[in-house]
Design an enzyme around this catalytic site. Structure first.
Site, PDB file in Angstrom:
ATOM      1  N   CYS A 136      40.506  40.673  24.012  1.00 43.58           N
ATOM      2  CA  CYS A 136      39.183  40.489  24.611  1.00 43.58           C
ATOM      3  C   CYS A 136      39.292  39.995  26.047  1.00 43.58           C
ATOM      4  CB  CYS A 136      38.367  39.512  23.767  1.00 43.58           C
ATOM      5  SG  CYS A 136      36.731  39.176  24.448  1.00 43.58           S
ATOM      6  N   CYS A 139      36.590  37.568  27.092  1.00 47.18           N
ATOM      7  CA  CYS A 139      36.774  36.221  26.552  1.00 47.18           C
ATOM      8  C   CYS A 139      37.811  35.440  27.353  1.00 47.18           C
ATOM      9  CB  CYS A 139      37.242  36.281  25.097  1.00 47.18           C
ATOM     10  SG  CYS A 139      36.191  37.214  23.995  1.00 47.18           S
ATOM     11  N   ASP A 140      38.902  36.112  27.707  1.00 44.30           N
ATOM     12  CA  ASP A 140      40.072  35.405  28.222  1.00 44.30           C
ATOM     13  C   ASP A 140      40.464  35.761  29.655  1.00 44.30           C
ATOM     14  OD1 ASP A 140      40.324  34.230  25.687  1.00 44.30           O
ATOM     15  OD2 ASP A 140      41.473  35.942  24.952  1.00 44.30           O
TER      16      ASP A 140
END
Length: 324
Positions: A136, A139-140
């Site tokens: 992701c 997300c990261d």
């Protein structure tokens, strides 16, 4: 304390299919209860710009899902922050057990559990998950500001992830096992025009390289699928973007599935192999896999459930009273 609740329509899943089903079921006065699952909002919550949702030239995925949730609530859907651990489809009413301990029984069930990211299945990939290996970028990606990262894949997911990562990383290497991408042409054009992106064609990831103390990724080892030659690419972040698999674990042994776990529905409907159980969205769709098609199937599922319940109520009661 464990409790049992009975509902007319239970919806499992909270992506575009689940929320749209909730809107239509609520409008039909079916008093639906929607259980959000482990990832409320589904895959769109880990997507940045959505450019193909009708009516919005550009909308952030998480924002779109917040709006859908609010719409479902406004229509009268009860939304529950919980996740289903098991279902029993062998008899009606259907039964769903949840992590909180609440048991739901339902006259009709709409499955909209979506799909989950696929992994390569490498031991080293598993070792470094959360320590440089991710599925992701949204997300990261922030954690790799100024760093070099690698993305594996060649479809829309991989190209979108790579483009997003260019906002943070100093260099993004896309590794694809073929000599051409499967992504939409508009995405390919953006990728090829981005000076931060380098593509390693005809290569397959063999291993993730990293340090043990502290645990972290230092690079990947890729093999040329034509020559067998090994290339090491240095990076501190490795993003796997090879697509998704249907989240059908709850029902794979109870409903008919195909193509690697996608739930089978009757042509032109969302009816599954069990009457009263309906499926919508990426759980069933191995062809289109778009937010708008998932929403459309959510609408279909709610209308199918409404029709099923109306026909069920119209059936004559054949129970014979006992003679005293």
């Amino acid at each position: 304390m464990a409790t049992t609740r009975h509902v007319k329509v239970l919806i499992i899943g909270s992506g575009p299919a689940g929320y749209t089903a909730a809107v239509y079921a609520a409008r039909a006065m079916l008093e639906p209860v929607l259980i959000q699952g482990l990832q409320p909002g589904g895959q769109l919550t880990i997507t940045t710009d959505v450019e193909n949702w009708p009516g919005d030239a550009t909308v952030l995925g998480p924002d779109l899902m917040v709006r859908m949730e609010a719409h479902a609530k406004e229509m009268g859907t009860e939304i529950v922050s919980d996740y289903v651990t098991s279902v029993d489809l062998s008899k009606r009413p259907f039964t769903a057990e949840t992590d909180s301990g609440t048991t739901y029984t339902a006259d009709a069930l709409i499955l909209a559990t979506g799909a989950q990211a696929k992994w390569l299945g490498l031991p080293s990939e598993e070792k470094f998950k959360g320590f440089g290996v991710s599925a992701c970028a949204t997300c990261d990606g922030f954690f790799y500001r100024g760093a070099e990262v690698v993305v594996a894949g060649g479809g829309n997911t991989a190209v979108e992830e790579a483009l997003f990562l260019t906002k943070f990383a100093s260099k993004v290497t896309l590794i694809h096992r073929r000599d051409e991408l499967r992504a939409e042409k508009i995405l390919q054009n953006r990728l090829f025009a981005n000076p931060k992106v380098e593509i390693l064609w005809d290569h397959q990831i063999e291993d993730v390289i990293g340090a043990a103390e502290p645990l972290g990724v230092e690079g990947v080892r890729a093999r040329n699928v034509k020559t067998g030659e090994i290339t090491e690419v240095r990076c501190t972040g490795f993003f796997v973007a090879i697509g998704h698999a249907p989240a059908s674990e709850l029902v794979k042994d109870q409903l008919e599935t195909h193509n690697g776990g996608y739930v089978v529905v009757k042509p032109g409907s969302t009816e599954t192999s069990i009457p009263g159980v309906f499926a919508a969205g990426d759980l069933t769709d191995h062809v289109y896999r778009q937010a708008v098609t998932s929403a459309g199937m959510g609408c279909m599922a709610a209308l199918d459930a409404q029709r099923f319940l109306e026909e069920d109520l119209a059936q004559p009661d054949t129970t014979v009273a006992a003679i005293a």
